[in-house]
Motif scaffolding. Structure first.
Motif, mmCIF file in Angstrom:
data_model
loop_
_atom_site.group_PDB
_atom_site.id
_atom_site.type_symbol
_atom_site.label_atom_id
_atom_site.label_comp_id
_atom_site.label_asym_id
_atom_site.label_seq_id
_atom_site.Cartn_x
_atom_site.Cartn_y
_atom_site.Cartn_z
ATOM 1 N N ARG A 118 0.794 -1.234 0.000
ATOM 2 C CA ARG A 118 0.000 0.000 0.000
ATOM 3 C C ARG A 118 0.821 1.276 0.000
ATOM 4 N NH1 ARG A 118 -5.425 -0.268 3.616
ATOM 5 N NH2 ARG A 118 -6.028 -2.413 3.225
ATOM 6 N N PHE A 119 2.081 1.181 0.382
ATOM 7 C CA PHE A 119 2.869 2.396 0.582
ATOM 8 C C PHE A 119 4.043 2.477 -0.386
ATOM 9 C CE2 PHE A 119 1.775 2.094 5.407
ATOM 10 C CZ PHE A 119 0.474 2.484 5.136
ATOM 11 N N GLY A 120 4.387 3.711 -0.733
ATOM 12 C CA GLY A 120 5.622 3.970 -1.468
ATOM 13 C C GLY A 120 6.458 4.940 -0.643
ATOM 14 N N PHE A 121 7.768 4.957 -0.889
ATOM 15 C CA PHE A 121 8.659 5.789 -0.076
ATOM 16 C C PHE A 121 9.666 6.537 -0.948
ATOM 17 C CE2 PHE A 121 7.189 2.365 2.613
ATOM 18 C CZ PHE A 121 6.896 3.004 3.807
ATOM 19 N N VAL A 122 9.903 7.779 -0.575
ATOM 20 C CA VAL A 122 11.011 8.540 -1.167
ATOM 21 C C VAL A 122 11.734 9.223 -0.009
ATOM 22 C CG1 VAL A 122 11.725 10.273 -2.848
ATOM 23 C CG2 VAL A 122 9.567 9.085 -3.165
ATOM 24 N N PHE A 123 13.026 9.021 0.078
ATOM 25 C CA PHE A 123 13.798 9.642 1.155
ATOM 26 C C PHE A 123 14.800 10.626 0.584
ATOM 27 C CE2 PHE A 123 12.519 5.484 2.960
ATOM 28 C CZ PHE A 123 11.720 5.965 3.973
ATOM 29 N N GLN A 124 15.570 11.209 1.494
ATOM 30 C CA GLN A 124 16.496 12.265 1.078
ATOM 31 C C GLN A 124 17.734 11.713 0.371
ATOM 32 O OE1 GLN A 124 17.442 14.850 4.326
ATOM 33 N NE2 GLN A 124 18.835 16.107 3.138
ATOM 34 N N PHE A 125 18.296 10.655 0.932
ATOM 35 C CA PHE A 125 19.620 10.194 0.487
ATOM 36 C C PHE A 125 19.643 8.706 0.217
ATOM 37 C CE2 PHE A 125 21.169 13.587 3.451
ATOM 38 C CZ PHE A 125 21.784 14.357 2.492
ATOM 39 N N GLY A 126 20.598 8.285 -0.622
ATOM 40 C CA GLY A 126 21.110 6.929 -0.658
ATOM 41 C C GLY A 126 20.087 5.825 -0.717
ATOM 42 N N GLN A 127 19.112 5.991 -1.545
ATOM 43 C CA GLN A 127 18.059 4.994 -1.522
ATOM 44 C C GLN A 127 18.146 4.023 -2.688
ATOM 45 O OE1 GLN A 127 14.502 7.257 -1.839
ATOM 46 N NE2 GLN A 127 15.614 9.096 -2.294
ATOM 47 N N LEU A 128 18.899 4.392 -3.743
ATOM 48 C CA LEU A 128 18.976 3.480 -4.886
ATOM 49 C C LEU A 128 20.017 2.406 -4.588
ATOM 50 C CD1 LEU A 128 18.848 5.989 -7.869
ATOM 51 C CD2 LEU A 128 16.972 4.781 -6.745
ATOM 52 N N VAL A 129 19.731 1.197 -5.053
ATOM 53 C CA VAL A 129 20.688 0.100 -4.863
ATOM 54 C C VAL A 129 21.771 0.261 -5.923
ATOM 55 C CG1 VAL A 129 20.954 -2.406 -4.796
ATOM 56 C CG2 VAL A 129 18.805 -1.347 -4.054
ATOM 57 N N PRO A 130 23.019 0.495 -5.504
ATOM 58 C CA PRO A 130 24.061 0.865 -6.478
ATOM 59 C C PRO A 130 24.380 -0.240 -7.483
ATOM 60 C CG PRO A 130 24.991 0.682 -4.242
ATOM 61 C CD PRO A 130 23.506 0.530 -4.105
ATOM 62 N N GLU A 131 24.154 -1.498 -7.108
ATOM 63 C CA GLU A 131 24.483 -2.609 -8.021
ATOM 64 C C GLU A 131 23.446 -2.750 -9.143
ATOM 65 O OE1 GLU A 131 24.341 -2.903 -4.714
ATOM 66 O OE2 GLU A 131 26.472 -3.135 -4.220
ATOM 67 N N LEU A 132 22.275 -2.173 -8.964
ATOM 68 C CA LEU A 132 21.204 -2.347 -9.950
ATOM 69 C C LEU A 132 21.169 -1.167 -10.916
ATOM 70 C CD1 LEU A 132 18.264 -3.550 -7.649
ATOM 71 C CD2 LEU A 132 19.932 -4.937 -8.908
ATOM 72 N N THR A 133 20.649 -1.421 -12.127
ATOM 73 C CA THR A 133 20.443 -0.308 -13.057
ATOM 74 C C THR A 133 19.269 0.529 -12.549
ATOM 75 O OG1 THR A 133 18.818 -1.476 -14.384
ATOM 76 C CG2 THR A 133 21.144 -1.756 -15.016
ATOM 77 N N ALA A 134 19.135 1.723 -13.159
ATOM 78 C CA ALA A 134 18.033 2.611 -12.776
ATOM 79 C C ALA A 134 16.690 1.901 -12.975
ATOM 80 C CB ALA A 134 18.102 3.895 -13.589
ATOM 81 N N ALA A 135 16.547 1.204 -14.114
ATOM 82 C CA ALA A 135 15.268 0.525 -14.385
ATOM 83 C C ALA A 135 15.014 -0.588 -13.367
ATOM 84 C CB ALA A 135 15.276 -0.043 -15.810
ATOM 85 N N GLU A 136 16.065 -1.311 -13.006
ATOM 86 C CA GLU A 136 15.887 -2.374 -12.001
ATOM 87 C C GLU A 136 15.513 -1.779 -10.640
ATOM 88 O OE1 GLU A 136 18.978 -5.753 -13.763
ATOM 89 O OE2 GLU A 136 19.737 -4.096 -12.530
#
Lengths: 226, 174
Positions: A83-101
């Motif tokens: 039910r929920f989505g999240f956006v934070f300030q910093f460092g939330q993308l997994v660096p090993e994955l592509t943007a699409a992943e």
């Protein structure tokens, strides 16, 4: 009004230090609400209690007809995913994955197969002005691009509620405004409720209304002009 | 008042009739508050009286619209001076708010509630300006930003004052 998410008289302490001292807040379906307040006022703790990340010491938290604060960890985790989505300030993308992943991640975790999940993720790149960046990793994105990818990830599973904690805090003001414009537009298109924690008035001005957290309580201002 | 100087600036760009000046003023500077014709012509005649513009040719017929205005050296110098001198920094909202807060504390009234009401009013206006920004062109964006940054500065002052109310109360109620 249909209430999507609600806190009733919530208290929470970090050890001996009280962070929330009876905070109450009801957010209507589709509403974009800004939670403001000085550092240490308890606004992020409130977001974490509303989102089922923290369990309040007392009081109630509800999402629609579900009472969140009495659920076990596994059920809260499932609720957050569904039910929920999240956006934070910093460092939330997994660096090993592509943007699409990265964008597809909530769908993959929700059990959707890789092919359809990536197709759904890619559709967001055009929408958020990120076309051509699908295969980049987070280290190859600018701050504004990375935050738009994070926004896509927060919204890709069409959550009922998007929780955004200082989503533009790491961006310069013009880039931050682009991200806020996209956040508000896409949330409105999808009818997503947004709980936006920010200490910046210019970011809060994108919301439908604001509440101010002070000393762990919510100070809802008198309505002005409405 | 910036209207006479703005009109002078528009005339420095090119000689113009009152009607065209009003149109350009409304397009770039009026923003929902068009300049009345009366004010255009009264301003132009004052500028002419003061030697900052002259009427170059008057077309046959009657009415002020027949006159074509040209900026003089004196007018151009005034525009130049205005553009290069900084605007007087004038934090006057703070002065009003400051007086309200201090008086509220002296009179044992709820200063914090006044600040909360002011914050809500500021944020309400900021929402309106943000909406204007999001639906308008770049000129609207620039104007709205100017208002937004000023309101934001006031809000910072409101937050800082709110955090100091207890100390301020002790100081003003001695």
């Amino acid at each position: 009004m249909t209430v999507t998410i609600e806190a009733r008289d919530v208290t929470f302490a970090f050890g001996e230090t009280p962070a929330l001292r009876g905070a109450s807040l009801a957010v209507a379906a589709g509403e974009i609400i800004a939670v403001m307040g000085p550092s240490g006022s308890g606004k992020s703790t409130l977001l974490h209690c509303l989102a089922g990340i923290l369990v309040p010491d007392s009081g109630e938290v509800r999402c629609g007809d579900v009472r969140i604060d009495t659920l076990g960890e596994a059920d809260r985790s499932a609720l957050r995913r569904d039910r929920f989505g999240f956006v934070f300030q910093f460092g939330q993308l997994v660096p090993e994955l592509t943007a699409a992943e990265n964008v597809a991640l909530p769908l993959l975790l929700g059990g959707i197969r890789r092919g359809p999940a990536l197709r759904a993720a890619r559709a967001w790149f055009e929408r958020l002005g990120l076309a051509g960046l699908e295969h980049r990793r987070s280290g190859e994105l600018s701050g504004g691009q990375a935050q738009r990818v994070a926004l896509a990830r927060g919204l890709v599973a069409r959550p009922q509620v998007l929780f955004a904690d200082e989503p533009t805090g790491a961006l310069d003001s013009l880039t931050g405004e682009e991200v806020m414009g996209l956040l508000v537009d896409t949330a409105r298109e999808q009818g997503t409720t947004v709980v936006l924690v920010t200490h910046e008035p210019r970011v809060a001005a994108y919301a439908d209304r604001e509440v101010v957290v002070r000393d762990g309580r919510i100070n809802a201002p008198a309505r002005v002009g409405s | 008042m910036t209207v006479p100087l703005t009109l002078l600036g528009l005339l420095e760009r090119e000689p113009s009739h009152g009607y065209d000046l009003k149109r350009d003023y409304d397009t770039f500077f009026g923003r929902g508050k068009p300049l009345p014709y009366g004010q255009v012509y009264s301003t132009l005649s004052r500028l002419a009286r003061d030697g900052k513009v002259v009427v170059s040719d008057v077309e046959p017929g009657a009415g002020p619209d027949r006159k074509r205005y040209v900026i003089t050296d004196r007018g151009a110098t005034e525009v130049e001076h205005w553009l290069t001198e900084p605007v007087e920094p004038e934090p006057h909202l703070q002065t009003v708010l400051f007086a309200k807060v201090v008086l509220a504390l002296m009179l044992d009234r709820p200063a914090e509630a006044y600040l909360d009401t002011q914050r809500a009013a500021h944020l309400h206006r900021m929402r309106e300006l943000t909406e204007i920004k999001r639906s308008g062109g770049l000129v609207d964006v620039m104007l709205a930003d100017h208002g937004l940054y000023h309101l934001e500065a006031d809000l910072r002052w409101i937050e800082a004052t709110g955090a100091r109310l207890d100390a301020l109360r002790k100081e003003v109620r001695r």
